[in-house]
Design an enzyme around this catalytic site. Structure first.
Site, PDB file in Angstrom:
ATOM      1  N   MET A 169     -11.031  -3.035   5.214  1.00 32.09           N
ATOM      2  CA  MET A 169     -11.348  -3.250   6.632  1.00 32.09           C
ATOM      3  C   MET A 169     -11.816  -1.729   7.115  1.00 32.09           C
ATOM      4  O   MET A 169     -12.131  -1.656   8.332  1.00 32.09           O
ATOM      5  CB  MET A 169     -10.630  -3.988   7.555  1.00 32.09           C
ATOM      6  CG  MET A 169     -10.491  -5.208   7.112  1.00 32.09           C
ATOM      7  SD  MET A 169     -10.081  -6.425   8.331  1.00 32.09           S
ATOM      8  CE  MET A 169      -8.501  -5.714   9.057  1.00 32.09           C
TER       9      MET A 169
ATOM     10  N   ALA B 205     -11.578   2.172   8.146  1.00 27.89           N
ATOM     11  CA  ALA B 205     -10.848   3.164   8.828  1.00 27.89           C
ATOM     12  C   ALA B 205      -9.798   3.574   7.563  1.00 27.89           C
ATOM     13  O   ALA B 205      -8.415   3.671   7.556  1.00 27.89           O
ATOM     14  CB  ALA B 205      -9.754   2.553   9.835  1.00 27.89           C
ATOM     15  N   LEU B 206     -10.443   4.151   6.628  1.00 26.80           N
ATOM     16  CA  LEU B 206      -9.646   4.458   5.140  1.00 26.80           C
ATOM     17  C   LEU B 206      -8.884   5.468   5.577  1.00 26.80           C
ATOM     18  O   LEU B 206      -9.076   6.690   6.281  1.00 26.80           O
ATOM     19  CB  LEU B 206     -10.880   4.983   4.278  1.00 26.80           C
ATOM     20  CG  LEU B 206     -11.715   3.691   4.078  1.00 26.80           C
ATOM     21  CD1 LEU B 206     -12.761   3.955   2.778  1.00 26.80           C
ATOM     22  CD2 LEU B 206     -11.119   2.477   3.665  1.00 26.80           C
TER      23      LEU B 206
ATOM     24  N   GLY C 177      -3.604   5.570   1.948  1.00 28.72           N
ATOM     25  CA  GLY C 177      -3.263   4.309   1.071  1.00 28.72           C
ATOM     26  C   GLY C 177      -4.586   3.770   0.316  1.00 28.72           C
ATOM     27  O   GLY C 177      -4.309   3.325  -0.933  1.00 28.72           O
ATOM     28  N   HIS C 178      -5.626   3.684   1.136  1.00 26.09           N
ATOM     29  CA  HIS C 178      -6.618   3.201   0.493  1.00 26.09           C
ATOM     30  C   HIS C 178      -7.140   4.083  -0.601  1.00 26.09           C
ATOM     31  O   HIS C 178      -7.724   3.573  -1.615  1.00 26.09           O
ATOM     32  CB  HIS C 178      -7.929   3.243   1.565  1.00 26.09           C
ATOM     33  CG  HIS C 178      -7.682   2.109   2.481  1.00 26.09           C
ATOM     34  ND1 HIS C 178      -7.679   2.562   3.897  1.00 26.09           N
ATOM     35  CD2 HIS C 178      -7.792   0.824   2.593  1.00 26.09           C
ATOM     36  CE1 HIS C 178      -7.597   1.481   4.686  1.00 26.09           C
ATOM     37  NE2 HIS C 178      -7.546   0.405   3.887  1.00 26.09           N
TER      38      HIS C 178
ATOM     39  N   ASP D  58       0.944  -4.856   2.705  1.00 27.19           N
ATOM     40  CA  ASP D  58       0.602  -6.027   2.920  1.00 27.19           C
ATOM     41  C   ASP D  58       1.134  -7.165   1.902  1.00 27.19           C
ATOM     42  O   ASP D  58       0.163  -7.627   1.201  1.00 27.19           O
ATOM     43  CB  ASP D  58      -0.889  -6.268   3.153  1.00 27.19           C
ATOM     44  CG  ASP D  58      -1.263  -5.311   4.492  1.00 27.19           C
ATOM     45  OD1 ASP D  58      -0.763  -5.341   5.534  1.00 27.19           O
ATOM     46  OD2 ASP D  58      -2.236  -4.428   4.122  1.00 27.19           O
TER      47      ASP D  58
ATOM     48  N   GLN E   5       0.187 -10.730   2.026  1.00 27.91           N
ATOM     49  CA  GLN E   5      -1.322 -10.806   1.838  1.00 27.91           C
ATOM     50  C   GLN E   5      -1.664 -10.820   0.132  1.00 27.91           C
ATOM     51  O   GLN E   5      -2.490 -11.541  -0.476  1.00 27.91           O
ATOM     52  CB  GLN E   5      -2.161  -9.850   2.260  1.00 27.91           C
ATOM     53  CG  GLN E   5      -3.459  -9.608   1.868  1.00 27.91           C
ATOM     54  CD  GLN E   5      -4.280  -8.599   2.632  1.00 27.91           C
ATOM     55  OE1 GLN E   5      -4.800  -8.727   3.841  1.00 27.91           O
ATOM     56  NE2 GLN E   5      -4.690  -7.150   1.982  1.00 27.91           N
TER      57      GLN E   5
ATOM     58  N   VAL F 144       2.046   3.240  -0.062  1.00 27.12           N
ATOM     59  CA  VAL F 144       1.905   4.713   0.049  1.00 27.12           C
ATOM     60  C   VAL F 144       2.600   5.238   1.476  1.00 27.12           C
ATOM     61  O   VAL F 144       2.284   4.454   2.531  1.00 27.12           O
ATOM     62  CB  VAL F 144       0.544   5.380   0.119  1.00 27.12           C
ATOM     63  CG1 VAL F 144       0.365   6.978   0.149  1.00 27.12           C
ATOM     64  CG2 VAL F 144      -0.259   4.753  -1.153  1.00 27.12           C
TER      65      VAL F 144
ATOM     66  N   ARG G  39      -3.383   1.077  11.445  1.00 23.94           N
ATOM     67  CA  ARG G  39      -2.926   0.876  12.837  1.00 23.94           C
ATOM     68  C   ARG G  39      -1.945   2.025  13.202  1.00 23.94           C
ATOM     69  O   ARG G  39      -1.655   1.952  14.464  1.00 23.94           O
ATOM     70  CB  ARG G  39      -2.348  -0.497  13.093  1.00 23.94           C
ATOM     71  CG  ARG G  39      -3.264  -1.620  12.901  1.00 23.94           C
ATOM     72  CD  ARG G  39      -2.693  -3.023  13.152  1.00 23.94           C
ATOM     73  NE  ARG G  39      -3.496  -4.050  13.197  1.00 23.94           N
ATOM     74  CZ  ARG G  39      -4.172  -4.876  12.279  1.00 23.94           C
ATOM     75  NH1 ARG G  39      -3.493  -4.904  11.157  1.00 23.94           N
ATOM     76  NH2 ARG G  39      -4.974  -5.950  12.632  1.00 23.94           N
TER      77      ARG G  39
END
Ligand code: PAF
Length: 288
Positions: free
Chosen positions: A30, A32-33, A36-37, A150, A153, A176, A187
């Protein structure tokens, strides 16, 4: 790096990549990298030749009182981040492009989406499963990488992909963390300085559970209470601290004994921010 906005151009791009004999790697986000991404992108690059990152703040996975409107949207920074990481294409559709005829069709994943966050965010996993099924339908045969922060998820999406027989290999990558143990999340940027200090109680509580488990503690209730004792004084409220079966996610009864592996999962609120974290006992190292 290509920027694709049309779903059908994404499908064509993936078809062309495969026709050239290359494997597609896919990292749904979504935006806001963060680091972790980037770890997901690196894993996708390790497993595939052509990595696509999707950036779409999916409205159907937010509840009416949740942070959809203020969710961070940082497309320029995300674009630079992807470019530097060697991403081949970004898919950044509009809401109208992804839901052109409204939101009639939904994907529900039976019992996996009911416990833990499912209790506190009704409809959330239905929104996630729906958008990811749509994205997988566009991307086609590929390897897709998700973060195990997550955890629920990831399990919902593993189950959804298997049940719908989608041609995607779903990989879950270890959480991470910052050097002090805090699980990295988009967040985290909402946290004030003092909330961030209090947020470290999650990693501390989980680490204590790992130490107890490795020392032979198998009582689900005792493992749960170790985490609660650490987190409760620091959080503004607790949605849940659960010791659960790691695949089906059903929480153990307090007096049950866990087997060789058990999920410990936490969701709390600190100010306006909801944080989640987890470890799999018998598998993950202590976060701190
Ligand atoms: O994890 C996320 O960022 C989202 O839930 C996902 C998987 C991209 C679906 O919108």
């Amino acid at each position: 790096m290509e920027i694709v906005e049309s779903p059908f151009e994404l499908r064509e791009l993936c078809n062309r990549v495969r026709a050239a004999g290359k494997r597609v790697g896919f990292v749904p986000t979504m935006g806001a990298l963060h680091r972790g991404h980037l770890a997901l992108v690196h894993e996708a690059k390790r497993r595939a030749d052509f990595v696509i990152v999707s950036v779409f703040v999916n409205p159907t996975q937010f509840g009416p009182t949740e942070d959809f409107s203020r969710y961070p949207r940082t497309f320029e920074a995300d674009r630079r981040c992807c470019e530097e990481a060697g991403v081949a294409a970004i898919f950044a559709p509009s809401r109208e492009a992804m839901y052109p005829s409204g939101e009639e069709t939904r994907v529900t994943v039976g019992i996996t989406d009911k416990p833990l966050c499912g209790v506190h965010r009704p409809g959330h996993f239905e929104g996630v499963a729906t958008i990811v099924a749509k994205l997988f339908a566009l991307v086609g045969p590929a390897v897709a990488v998700f973060g195990r922060k997550d955890y629920q998820q990831w399990r919902v999406l593993v189950r959804m992909t298997a049940d719908l027989m989608l041609p995607v290999e779903v990989v879950g990558l270890a959480t991470v963390r910052d050097a002090d143990g805090l699980a990295i999340s988009s967040r985290n940027r909402y946290l004030s300085e003092s909330e961030r200090v209090r947020a470290l109680s999650l990693a501390r509580g989980l680490s204590m559970a790992v130490v107890a488990f490795n020392g032979g503690e198998r009582r689900a209730g005792a493992l749960r209470r170790i985490v609660v004792a650490e987190v409760e004084p620091m959080a503004d409220s607790i949605d849940y601290v659960a010791v659960a079966e790691p695949e089906g996610l059903q929480p153990f009864e307090e007096d049950a004994l866990v087997g060789g592996r058990a999920l410990v999962a936490i969701a709390v609120k600190l100010g306006v921010t909801r944080l989640i974290d987890n470890v799999v006992l018998g598998e993950d190292p202590a976060p701190i």
